[in-house]
Design a protein around this motif. Structure first.
Motif, PDB file in Angstrom:
ATOM      1  N   ARG A  52       6.901  -4.354   3.012  1.00 19.19           N
ATOM      2  CA  ARG A  52       5.511  -4.506   2.567  1.00 19.19           C
ATOM      3  C   ARG A  52       4.561  -3.568   3.315  1.00 19.19           C
ATOM      4  O   ARG A  52       3.656  -2.985   2.726  1.00 19.19           O
ATOM      5  CB  ARG A  52       5.093  -5.962   2.747  1.00 19.19           C
ATOM      6  N   ALA A  53       4.804  -3.378   4.609  1.00 17.52           N
ATOM      7  CA  ALA A  53       3.943  -2.510   5.416  1.00 17.52           C
ATOM      8  C   ALA A  53       4.045  -1.041   5.002  1.00 17.52           C
ATOM      9  O   ALA A  53       3.156  -0.253   5.284  1.00 17.52           O
ATOM     10  CB  ALA A  53       4.293  -2.655   6.897  1.00 17.52           C
ATOM     11  N   ALA A  54       5.125  -0.671   4.320  1.00 16.13           N
ATOM     12  CA  ALA A  54       5.328   0.721   3.899  1.00 16.13           C
ATOM     13  C   ALA A  54       5.009   0.931   2.419  1.00 16.13           C
ATOM     14  O   ALA A  54       5.187   2.043   1.906  1.00 16.13           O
ATOM     15  CB  ALA A  54       6.773   1.125   4.180  1.00 16.13           C
ATOM     16  N   LEU A  55       4.528  -0.088   1.747  1.00 16.77           N
ATOM     17  CA  LEU A  55       4.325  -0.002   0.304  1.00 16.77           C
ATOM     18  C   LEU A  55       3.270   1.027  -0.076  1.00 16.77           C
ATOM     19  O   LEU A  55       3.466   1.828  -0.986  1.00 16.77           O
ATOM     20  CB  LEU A  55       3.976  -1.378  -0.276  1.00 16.77           C
ATOM     21  N   ARG A  56       2.167   1.042   0.613  1.00 18.79           N
ATOM     22  CA  ARG A  56       1.095   2.005   0.315  1.00 18.79           C
ATOM     23  C   ARG A  56       1.636   3.440   0.407  1.00 18.79           C
ATOM     24  O   ARG A  56       1.399   4.264  -0.476  1.00 18.79           O
ATOM     25  CB  ARG A  56      -0.062   1.801   1.292  1.00 18.79           C
ATOM     26  N   LEU A  59       4.028   4.182  -2.538  1.00 20.64           N
ATOM     27  CA  LEU A  59       3.299   4.439  -3.789  1.00 20.64           C
ATOM     28  C   LEU A  59       2.726   5.856  -3.797  1.00 20.64           C
ATOM     29  O   LEU A  59       2.769   6.547  -4.825  1.00 20.64           O
ATOM     30  CB  LEU A  59       2.190   3.408  -3.991  1.00 20.64           C
ATOM     31  N   ALA A  60       2.215   6.304  -2.661  1.00 21.50           N
ATOM     32  CA  ALA A  60       1.694   7.668  -2.555  1.00 21.50           C
ATOM     33  C   ALA A  60       2.811   8.691  -2.770  1.00 21.50           C
ATOM     34  O   ALA A  60       2.607   9.717  -3.436  1.00 21.50           O
ATOM     35  CB  ALA A  60       1.023   7.877  -1.199  1.00 21.50           C
ATOM     36  N   LEU A  61       3.987   8.413  -2.227  1.00 19.88           N
ATOM     37  CA  LEU A  61       5.138   9.300  -2.414  1.00 19.88           C
ATOM     38  C   LEU A  61       5.516   9.382  -3.894  1.00 19.88           C
ATOM     39  O   LEU A  61       5.761  10.471  -4.426  1.00 19.88           O
ATOM     40  CB  LEU A  61       6.326   8.796  -1.590  1.00 19.88           C
ATOM     41  N   ARG A  65       5.432  12.619  -6.524  1.00 21.21           N
ATOM     42  CA  ARG A  65       6.615  12.994  -7.316  1.00 21.21           C
ATOM     43  C   ARG A  65       6.337  12.936  -8.818  1.00 21.21           C
ATOM     44  O   ARG A  65       7.253  13.117  -9.615  1.00 21.21           O
ATOM     45  CB  ARG A  65       7.784  12.086  -6.966  1.00 21.21           C
ATOM     46  N   GLY A  66       5.106  12.650  -9.190  1.00 27.14           N
ATOM     47  CA  GLY A  66       4.726  12.695 -10.597  1.00 27.14           C
ATOM     48  C   GLY A  66       4.776  11.382 -11.352  1.00 27.14           C
ATOM     49  O   GLY A  66       4.668  11.372 -12.581  1.00 27.14           O
ATOM     50  N   TYR A  67       4.898  10.287 -10.633  1.00 27.48           N
ATOM     51  CA  TYR A  67       4.932   8.983 -11.292  1.00 27.48           C
ATOM     52  C   TYR A  67       3.521   8.430 -11.463  1.00 27.48           C
ATOM     53  O   TYR A  67       2.684   8.560 -10.583  1.00 27.48           O
ATOM     54  CB  TYR A  67       5.743   7.970 -10.473  1.00 27.48           C
ATOM     55  N   ALA A  68       3.301   7.779 -12.597  1.00 21.33           N
ATOM     56  CA  ALA A  68       2.104   6.958 -12.779  1.00 21.33           C
ATOM     57  C   ALA A  68       2.422   5.601 -12.157  1.00 21.33           C
ATOM     58  O   ALA A  68       3.533   5.090 -12.313  1.00 21.33           O
ATOM     59  CB  ALA A  68       1.788   6.794 -14.262  1.00 21.33           C
ATOM     60  N   ILE A  69       1.472   5.036 -11.446  1.00 26.56           N
ATOM     61  CA  ILE A  69       1.671   3.732 -10.797  1.00 26.56           C
ATOM     62  C   ILE A  69       0.885   2.704 -11.610  1.00 26.56           C
ATOM     63  O   ILE A  69      -0.349   2.775 -11.678  1.00 26.56           O
ATOM     64  CB  ILE A  69       1.177   3.740  -9.330  1.00 26.56           C
ATOM     65  N   ASN A  89       7.187   8.868 -16.809  1.00 32.90           N
ATOM     66  CA  ASN A  89       7.553   8.565 -15.420  1.00 32.90           C
ATOM     67  C   ASN A  89       6.563   7.540 -14.881  1.00 32.90           C
ATOM     68  O   ASN A  89       5.471   7.895 -14.445  1.00 32.90           O
ATOM     69  CB  ASN A  89       7.534   9.827 -14.553  1.00 32.90           C
ATOM     70  N   THR A  90       6.947   6.291 -14.943  1.00 32.66           N
ATOM     71  CA  THR A  90       6.082   5.195 -14.508  1.00 32.66           C
ATOM     72  C   THR A  90       6.795   4.327 -13.489  1.00 32.66           C
ATOM     73  O   THR A  90       7.957   3.974 -13.683  1.00 32.66           O
ATOM     74  CB  THR A  90       5.665   4.319 -15.707  1.00 32.66           C
ATOM     75  N   ALA A  91       6.089   3.993 -12.434  1.00 30.06           N
ATOM     76  CA  ALA A  91       6.556   2.987 -11.481  1.00 30.06           C
ATOM     77  C   ALA A  91       5.724   1.731 -11.749  1.00 30.06           C
ATOM     78  O   ALA A  91       4.495   1.792 -11.803  1.00 30.06           O
ATOM     79  CB  ALA A  91       6.360   3.465 -10.051  1.00 30.06           C
ATOM     80  N   ILE A  92       6.402   0.621 -11.940  1.00 29.37           N
ATOM     81  CA  ILE A  92       5.732  -0.647 -12.225  1.00 29.37           C
ATOM     82  C   ILE A  92       5.650  -1.445 -10.930  1.00 29.37           C
ATOM     83  O   ILE A  92       6.662  -1.674 -10.269  1.00 29.37           O
ATOM     84  CB  ILE A  92       6.486  -1.434 -13.310  1.00 29.37           C
TER      85      ILE A  92
END
Length: 144
Positions: A52-56, A59-61, A65-69, A89-92
């Motif tokens: 959880r502490a590395a989630l932000r 998401l930036a990574l 890399r070209g993903y929509a969040i 390219n979507t990250a949900i």
């Protein structure tokens, strides 16, 4: 973070050929209850540990890399899922059960999607919400 939810999401993600499933602690895949529900999906689907502490940062990574969040969350700016167009390219991003997505993460999202609901209850189980989102993404990509 509940074992049945994560195991169910793992199974859904494998069935629909997702790139990976990110979880806070990958050791959960060794749990007997997880394995009972996932039905070996964790053997075929890459599981990425993102505390959880590395989630932000993660998401930036993904964005670099070209993903929509895209978050699955009810907000004042959320779009109904049946009206939302997913990028290829979507990250949900899913929130915690009952709590939703952390408010500090909402500004990092490219969009928030909510699942149309007609009943008295205003929330779905996170496994169900995630499964519906993965299916809608898959449906749209198949139609493209």
């Amino acid at each position: 973070d509940k074992t049945p939810n994560l195991a169910g999401l793992c199974r859904t993600c494998e069935v629909f050929n997702c790139e990976a499933l990110c979880v806070a602690n990958a050791k959960i895949t060794k749990d007997q209850a997880f394995q009972s529900i996932s039905v070996t999906a964790e053997k075929w689907l890459p599981i990425r540990e993102v505390p959880r502490a590395a989630l932000r940062e993660h998401l930036a990574l993904l964005r670099r890399r070209g993903y929509a969040i895209v978050g699955i969350e009810q907000t004042h700016n959320s779009v109904q899922m049946d009206e939302f167009k997913f990028a290829p390219n979507t990250a949900i991003l899913l929130g915690a059960e009952k709590e939703g997505i952390d408010a500090e993460l909402l500004p990092l999202l490219d969009g928030c999607v909510e699942i149309p609901q007609a009943g008295q209850l205003r929330s779905l189980n996170v496994h169900v919400s995630g499964s519906l989102a993965v299916w809608e993404y898959t449906r749209q990509m198949r139609a493209a």
